[in-house]
Write a protein that holds these residues in place. Structure first.
Motif: not given
Length: 224
Positions: A124-128, A151-161, A186-199
């Motif tokens: 699931i990808t969400l916008s900031s 298992e749900v992988k979530v990406v919160i995509a940011g447009e900039d820093a 596994q919550k982490r920042m990768k580039g401008n995106s915040l990623r984590f997983q729901l188990l």
């Protein structure tokens, strides 16, 4: 001459048919002279029966059922077909033994389900910049997938820093809504995106309170 040959042919056929009928009749008489035919016992319903004292006997289903009724015991099938004897295996059990056996089977099935709960992964990808209504719709979708053991992988995509703060706020909203239904890892920042997983929780709903903290060392674990 032709008539003579025809008559001879008819007579030959008649004699042959008579001999065939006689042979058949003779065979019937030979096989039905009153000789006793040994009846073979049918072993189709033979079973291996284990008594409460673990003694083994070979009997038929009708007799085993009679014994179970007479002795007030449960007749339980413990094996469909024995590989050596080719017979089903039954056991006579007391009520206490029967209930203990049923409880053991239930625990085994429950353990098997818990060990094979993960049906797969969903992304699931969400916008900031997502609105509150759309965010709650996304949260409900996550909850449904988790309930179905995905298992749900979530990406919160940011447009900039500068979107990092917005992504963190969205994460905290999601965390508050789902913490009692799943585990966040596994919550982490990768580039401008915040990623984590729901188990999905495997044991009890109380484990839903054990959400993971931010782990900066997970940055090198790669994308979702």
């Amino acid at each position: 001459m032709n008539y003579f040959n025809f008559s001879k042919l008819v007579m030959t056929l008649s004699v042959r048919r008579f001999l065939e009928c006689r042979t058949a009749t003779t065979k019937t008489i030979i096989t039905a002279e009153g000789k006793d035919v040994v009846k073979r016992k049918s072993y189709e319903n033979r079973i291996t029966l284990i008594s409460p004292d673990n003694s083994v006997s070979i009997t038929d289903m009708k007799n085993a059922q009679s014994i179970s009724i007479r002795r007030d015991l449960k007749l339980v099938k413990i094996q469909d077909v024995d590989s050596k004897t080719r017979r089903p295996v039954f056991k006579l059990m007391t009520n206490a033994e029967y209930h203990a056996e049923e409880l053991s089977k239930r625990k085994e099935k429950q353990t098997a389900r818990l060990n094979n709960t993960n049906k797969g992964e969903k992304l699931i990808t969400l916008s900031s910049r997502i609105g509150e209504h759309d965010l709650m719709t996304g949260v409900r979708k996550m909850m449904k997938l988790v309930e179905k053991q995905y298992e749900v992988k979530v990406v919160i995509a940011g447009e900039d820093a500068a979107a990092t703060d917005k992504s963190e706020k969205i994460y905290h909203v999601i965390e508050t809504q789902v913490k009692n239904a799943c585990k966040i890892v596994q919550k982490r920042m990768k580039g401008n995106s915040l990623r984590f997983q729901l188990l999905p929780l495997r044991e009890s709903s109380s484990q839903g309170n054990n959400t993971s903290d931010s782990n900066q060392n997970d940055k090198d674990k790669g994308p979702l």
